[in-house]
Structure formats: structure tokens, C-alpha cells
Design an enzyme around this catalytic site. Structure first.
Site, PDB file in Angstrom:
ATOM      1  N   PHE A  72       6.483  31.761 -12.438  1.00 50.99           N
ATOM      2  CA  PHE A  72       7.755  32.350 -12.385  1.00 50.99           C
ATOM      3  C   PHE A  72       7.689  33.652 -11.413  1.00 50.99           C
ATOM      4  O   PHE A  72       9.037  34.074 -10.941  1.00 50.99           O
ATOM      5  CB  PHE A  72       8.078  32.719 -13.607  1.00 50.99           C
ATOM      6  CG  PHE A  72       8.356  31.834 -14.512  1.00 50.99           C
ATOM      7  CD1 PHE A  72       9.447  30.972 -14.829  1.00 50.99           C
ATOM      8  CD2 PHE A  72       7.652  31.362 -15.456  1.00 50.99           C
ATOM      9  CE1 PHE A  72       9.880  29.947 -15.630  1.00 50.99           C
ATOM     10  CE2 PHE A  72       7.564  30.449 -16.167  1.00 50.99           C
ATOM     11  CZ  PHE A  72       8.779  29.703 -16.418  1.00 50.99           C
ATOM     12  N   SER A  76      14.141  37.873  -7.371  1.00 52.15           N
ATOM     13  CA  SER A  76      15.087  36.618  -7.579  1.00 52.15           C
ATOM     14  C   SER A  76      16.498  37.311  -7.615  1.00 52.15           C
ATOM     15  O   SER A  76      17.298  36.403  -8.212  1.00 52.15           O
ATOM     16  CB  SER A  76      14.954  36.115  -9.093  1.00 52.15           C
ATOM     17  OG  SER A  76      14.874  37.176  -9.953  1.00 52.15           O
ATOM     18  N   TYR A 140      16.327  34.479  -0.385  1.00 49.10           N
ATOM     19  CA  TYR A 140      16.100  34.279  -1.779  1.00 49.10           C
ATOM     20  C   TYR A 140      15.750  32.677  -1.926  1.00 49.10           C
ATOM     21  O   TYR A 140      14.784  32.286  -2.255  1.00 49.10           O
ATOM     22  CB  TYR A 140      17.122  34.667  -2.709  1.00 49.10           C
ATOM     23  CG  TYR A 140      16.586  34.224  -4.063  1.00 49.10           C
ATOM     24  CD1 TYR A 140      15.386  34.497  -4.934  1.00 49.10           C
ATOM     25  CD2 TYR A 140      17.463  33.491  -5.041  1.00 49.10           C
ATOM     26  CE1 TYR A 140      14.803  33.857  -6.045  1.00 49.10           C
ATOM     27  CE2 TYR A 140      17.072  32.757  -6.128  1.00 49.10           C
ATOM     28  CZ  TYR A 140      15.951  32.962  -6.771  1.00 49.10           C
ATOM     29  OH  TYR A 140      15.727  32.404  -7.889  1.00 49.10           O
ATOM     30  N   PHE A 168      20.014  26.144 -12.282  1.00 48.82           N
ATOM     31  CA  PHE A 168      21.374  26.453 -12.052  1.00 48.82           C
ATOM     32  C   PHE A 168      21.655  27.910 -12.655  1.00 48.82           C
ATOM     33  O   PHE A 168      20.740  28.742 -12.635  1.00 48.82           O
ATOM     34  CB  PHE A 168      22.385  25.501 -12.382  1.00 48.82           C
ATOM     35  CG  PHE A 168      22.370  24.503 -11.159  1.00 48.82           C
ATOM     36  CD1 PHE A 168      21.130  23.637 -11.204  1.00 48.82           C
ATOM     37  CD2 PHE A 168      23.389  24.308 -10.407  1.00 48.82           C
ATOM     38  CE1 PHE A 168      21.018  22.779  -9.857  1.00 48.82           C
ATOM     39  CE2 PHE A 168      23.456  23.376  -9.183  1.00 48.82           C
ATOM     40  CZ  PHE A 168      22.136  22.709  -8.876  1.00 48.82           C
ATOM     41  N   ASN A 169      22.552  28.088 -13.524  1.00 50.09           N
ATOM     42  CA  ASN A 169      22.843  29.553 -14.007  1.00 50.09           C
ATOM     43  C   ASN A 169      22.223  29.894 -15.580  1.00 50.09           C
ATOM     44  O   ASN A 169      22.867  29.347 -16.468  1.00 50.09           O
ATOM     45  CB  ASN A 169      24.184  30.028 -13.825  1.00 50.09           C
ATOM     46  CG  ASN A 169      24.561  30.084 -12.698  1.00 50.09           C
ATOM     47  OD1 ASN A 169      24.622  29.236 -11.479  1.00 50.09           O
ATOM     48  ND2 ASN A 169      25.034  31.328 -12.229  1.00 50.09           N
TER      49      ASN A 169
HETATM   50  N1  UFG Z   1      30.461  37.273 -10.777  1.00 48.12           N
HETATM   51  C1  UFG Z   1      31.567  38.134 -10.841  1.00 48.12           C
HETATM   52  N2  UFG Z   1      31.149  39.409 -11.236  1.00 48.12           N
HETATM   53  C2  UFG Z   1      30.182  40.018 -11.615  1.00 48.12           C
HETATM   54  C3  UFG Z   1      29.116  39.112 -11.476  1.00 48.12           C
HETATM   55  C4  UFG Z   1      29.073  37.967 -10.975  1.00 48.12           C
HETATM   56  O1  UFG Z   1      32.751  37.779 -10.838  1.00 48.12           O
HETATM   57  O2  UFG Z   1      30.072  41.297 -12.136  1.00 48.12           O
HETATM   58  C5  UFG Z   1      30.632  36.039 -10.575  1.00 48.12           C
HETATM   59  C6  UFG Z   1      29.716  35.585  -8.883  1.00 48.12           C
HETATM   60  O3  UFG Z   1      30.647  35.857  -8.157  1.00 48.12           O
HETATM   61  C7  UFG Z   1      29.468  34.285  -9.247  1.00 48.12           C
HETATM   62  C8  UFG Z   1      29.293  33.841 -10.652  1.00 48.12           C
HETATM   63  O4  UFG Z   1      30.063  35.000 -11.289  1.00 48.12           O
HETATM   64  O5  UFG Z   1      30.558  33.440  -8.830  1.00 48.12           O
HETATM   65  C9  UFG Z   1      27.866  34.072 -11.302  1.00 48.12           C
HETATM   66  O6  UFG Z   1      27.160  34.974 -10.780  1.00 48.12           O
HETATM   67  P1  UFG Z   1      25.688  35.298 -11.295  1.00 48.12           P
HETATM   68  O7  UFG Z   1      25.387  36.568 -10.407  1.00 48.12           O
HETATM   69  O8  UFG Z   1      25.664  35.600 -12.683  1.00 48.12           O
HETATM   70  O9  UFG Z   1      24.796  33.978 -10.911  1.00 48.12           O
HETATM   71  P2  UFG Z   1      24.816  33.475  -9.409  1.00 48.12           P
HETATM   72  O10 UFG Z   1      25.421  31.921  -9.289  1.00 48.12           O
HETATM   73  O11 UFG Z   1      25.270  34.481  -8.139  1.00 48.12           O
HETATM   74  O12 UFG Z   1      23.322  33.254  -9.265  1.00 48.12           O
HETATM   75  C10 UFG Z   1      22.460  32.276 -10.085  1.00 48.12           C
HETATM   76  C11 UFG Z   1      21.207  32.965 -10.310  1.00 48.12           C
HETATM   77  C12 UFG Z   1      20.385  32.761  -8.909  1.00 48.12           C
HETATM   78  C13 UFG Z   1      20.251  31.445  -8.176  1.00 48.12           C
HETATM   79  C14 UFG Z   1      21.878  31.134  -8.085  1.00 48.12           C
HETATM   80  C15 UFG Z   1      21.991  29.940  -7.415  1.00 48.12           C
HETATM   81  O13 UFG Z   1      20.855  34.027 -11.029  1.00 48.12           O
HETATM   82  O14 UFG Z   1      18.754  33.249  -9.112  1.00 48.12           O
HETATM   83  O15 UFG Z   1      22.634  31.095  -9.399  1.00 48.12           O
HETATM   84  O16 UFG Z   1      23.079  29.993  -6.485  1.00 48.12           O
HETATM   85  F1  UFG Z   1      19.911  31.842  -6.931  1.00 48.12           F
END
Ligand code: UFG
Length: 329
Positions: A72, A76, A140, A168-169
Site C-alpha cells: 500500500f 495517493s 498519481y 474506486f472510491n
Molecule cells: N468532491 C466535492 N467536494 C469536496 C470533495 C470532493 O465536490 O470537498 C467531489 C469530487 O469532485 C469528486 C467526488 O466528490 O467528484 C469524489 O471526490 P474524492 O476526492 O472523494 O474522490 P476522487 O474520486 O477524486 O478520488 C478517488 C480516490 C483516488 C483515486 C480516484 C480515482 O480518492 O485515490 O478516486 O479516480 F485516484
């Protein structure tokens, strides 16, 4: 023999350590504690150290009979990776190179690897399948894809067997309530929403509401951290039984928009959770949904937390009982 977990004090790492311990595995954990939490490691033998340190790794492989590695340890954060790409190459690709060189020199030939949906970039279709185009949109995802490829070539040349798990998330927390998500700074949607519910933040900022989705906000596939943890154990078992390298997506196969996630949090917490739409975050694909059919078919993976509501309850249970996370930052 023991399983070495690198980055085992991180969010997904610590839940996987708990899962391995529940299966009576002997566990050795290495973490440099840059972002991890010592308190999140519920058992096994812990070493604070850096996997870029070859002498440290040689010592460890001499001290312990390591059967396989679950890897891990990495940086990230998508946004951060765009700001400081070279650190991502160093912490992810260079570090993994040191790790697998040490593994091969000590005769350890099995690795389960923490990869990401970020390897796909903007998807060509959803749900995304493992064979779909992988064109990362940030350093990343780029470094994680390069690591997957490095493992593949090391298999060809040296018989290193690897399973890469593209998550995924990740969301939620361990059902016993002892461990959960605690990032500094927090950037992920669900913990930030729950910090608003706890009164630690004033509002949740929605990054863009003019995406080509029904309510205009981004759609993501949220998967419970314990379901990810169980997949790591199954991947290890698969390597033990079949010894074949492979790549698997891990998601629920259902997408939820940012607004739906906020609504779910309002229902679960009973709090108002004010929101405000702000501009888009660079590099956010509109929709990311996994097809995890392959993991279900080949690893016999059976995710247990299908409902966003249950995932949210599990996250809320952790955050409301640990408003300051592990309290070590
Ligand atoms: N978002 C908001 N407001 C915030 C935070 C996030 O609107 O304050 C939105 C983001 O734009 C996104 C969604 O919520 O559309 C999820 O965002 P996250 O930051 O929770 O997660 P991500 O989808 O950006 O990222 C996750 C993982 C990463 C991985 C990615 C794959 O955390 O490690 O999925 O695309 F790389």
C-alpha cells in the site's frame, strides 16, 4: 510464514491488516508514518521505516520469513500529484522498485498491489472493465499504472506474481469502531461531508454542477473499505492457489452523484449539512463506475456493503466517535 504489509498504518492498509489478523495470518507491518497512524495497526509486528531504504528492507527480509507482500505504501492524492509530480515518481515508482528488487533478492515472489481507478483517466465507457483503455490524467494514476507494468515485466523476467487491485472510491470504517479514515488534510468527499455534520466545517463545497450527469455533479462508485480488505485477502489466496498475475477492478458497480452522497449523509446524520457550488476541480472525470464482475468471478469476491446508506452509517459511526480521528496530528 508472514505477510508483509507496506503502508499498513494507512486507511485501506490498516483495515486490510485487521482482515488478515481475523484470518489468523502472521502479519509484519512497515509504515514510515508520514500519513499513517500507529494506532490504526491493530496487531502483528510493526516497524516504522521507509521502503526506499534498502538496508532496512534487507534486515526485515532476513528477520522474518516473508511469504508475500501486500503493498500500500504510496502517495495517493490526485491534486497533490499534479503539484509535485516528481515526489510521486519517487514515493511510488522508485520506492516500489526498491521493494521488488529486495523481494526478488530474498526469494519473495508474490505481491498484492494497491492500484486505483485513476489508471483509466477519462473512461471510454462505463462501467469500466479491466481491459479498457488506461490513460491516466494525473501523475498519481500514471505512477500506479507504471508500477503495474513494472510488476508485469518482473513476472516475465523473474517470475514475480502480482495481483493489482484497482479501487474506486473507498469509504466507511471497520464495524468494531476501532479504526477508520483519518487524513490530514482531508480531501475526500464523505469524510468532509461528515466534518460538516459534526460542525467542524461550515459547508460542503460541491466541485462543479454542470457535468453531463442528471443533477450536474460528478458520479462515483463508493466501495466499503472492509470489502476492499476482504479482496486483498482473496487475492493473496488466489496467488497461493493459482500463482497467476492479474488485474481486478474493485467497486460496487453503482454510481452516486455528489448531491446524492450529501442527501444520504443528511438522512444518516440528521444534520442539515449546508452546501455551496464552487468551480470544478481539475482532472475530475464526470462518471467513474466499475465493473467488478472479474473479481467476483475469479477471486470469488462478495462485497457485503451494497447500499450507500450502510457505507455512510459505517463512516458516521467512526467520525462521530472519533471527531479528531486518531488524535495524533
Ligand atoms: N468532491 C466535492 N467536494 C469536496 C470533495 C470532493 O465536490 O470537498 C467531489 C469530487 O469532485 C469528486 C467526488 O466528490 O467528484 C469524489 O471526490 P474524492 O476526492 O472523494 O474522490 P476522487 O474520486 O477524486 O478520488 C478517488 C480516490 C483516488 C483515486 C480516484 C480515482 O480518492 O485515490 O478516486 O479516480 F485516484
Amino acid at each position: 510464514m508472514a505477510i508483509l504489509v507496506t503502508g499498513g498504518a494507512g486507511y485501506i492498509g490498516s483495515h486490510t491488516v485487521a482482515e488478515l489478523l481475523a484470518h489468523q495470518e502472521e502479519v509484519v507491518v512497515v509504515d514510515n508514518l508520514t500519513t499513517g497512524h500507529r494506532k490504526s495497526v491493530l496487531g502483528g509486528t510493526f516497524y516504522q521505516g521507509d521502503i526506499r531504504d534498502r538496508d532496512f528492507l534487507d534486515d526485515l527480509f532476513r528477520k522474518h520469513q516473508i511469504e508475500a507482500v501486500i503493498h500500500f505504501a504510496a502517495s495517493s492524492l490526485v491534486g497533490e500529484s499534479v503539484q509535485i509530480p516528481l515526489s510521486y515518481y519517487e514515493n511510488n515508482l522508485v520506492a516500489s522498485h526498491v521493494l521488488i528488487s529486495a523481494m526478488l533478492d530474498h526469494g519473495v515472489k508474490k505481491i498484492v498491489f494497491s492500484s486505483t481507478a485513476a489508471v483509466y483517466g477519462e473512461p471510454e465507457r462505463v462501467p469500466i472493465r479491466e481491459e479498457d483503455r488506461a490513460e491516466p490524467a494525473n501523475p498519481y494514476g500514471e505512477t500506479k499504472l507504471a508500477m503495474e507494468k513494472m510488476f508485469r515485466w518482473a513476472d516475465e523476467a523473474h517470475g514475480l506474481k502480482s495481483i493489482s487491485l484497482r479501487y474506486f472510491n473507498a469509504a466507511g470504517a471497520h464495524p468494531d469502531g476501532l479504526i477508520g479514515e483519518d487524513h490530514h488534510p482531508e480531501t475526500h468527499l464523505i469524510p468532509i461531508i461528515l466534518q460538516v455534520a459534526l460542525g467542524q466545517r461550515e459547508e460542503i463545497r460541491i466541485f462543479g454542477d454542470d457535468y453531463p450527469t442528471e443533477d450536474g455533479t460528478c458520479i462515483r462508485d463508493y466501495i466499503h473499505v472492509m470489502d476492499l480488505a476482504s479482496a486483498h485477502f482473496l487475492a493473496l489466496e488466489h496467488l497461493r492457489q493459482h500463482g497467476q498475475s492479474d488485474v481486478f477492478n474493485l467497486g460496487n458497480g453503482t454510481g452516486f452523484s455528489v448531491r446524492e452522497v450529501i442527501e444520504t449523509a443528511r438522512r444518516v446524520t440528521g444534520q442539515r449539512i449546508p452546501e455551496r457550488v464552487v468551480s470544478k476541480r481539475a482532472g475530475d472525470p464526470a462518471v467513474l463506475i466499475a465493473s467488478s464482475d472479474k473479481a467476483k468471478r475469479i477471486l470469488n469476491w462478495k462485497p457485503r456493503y451494497h447500499q450507500l446508506e450502510t457505507i455512510m452509517e459505517s463512516a458516521w459511526n467512526w467520525h462521530k466517535n472519533h471527531p479528531d480521528g486518531y488524535g495524533d496530528r
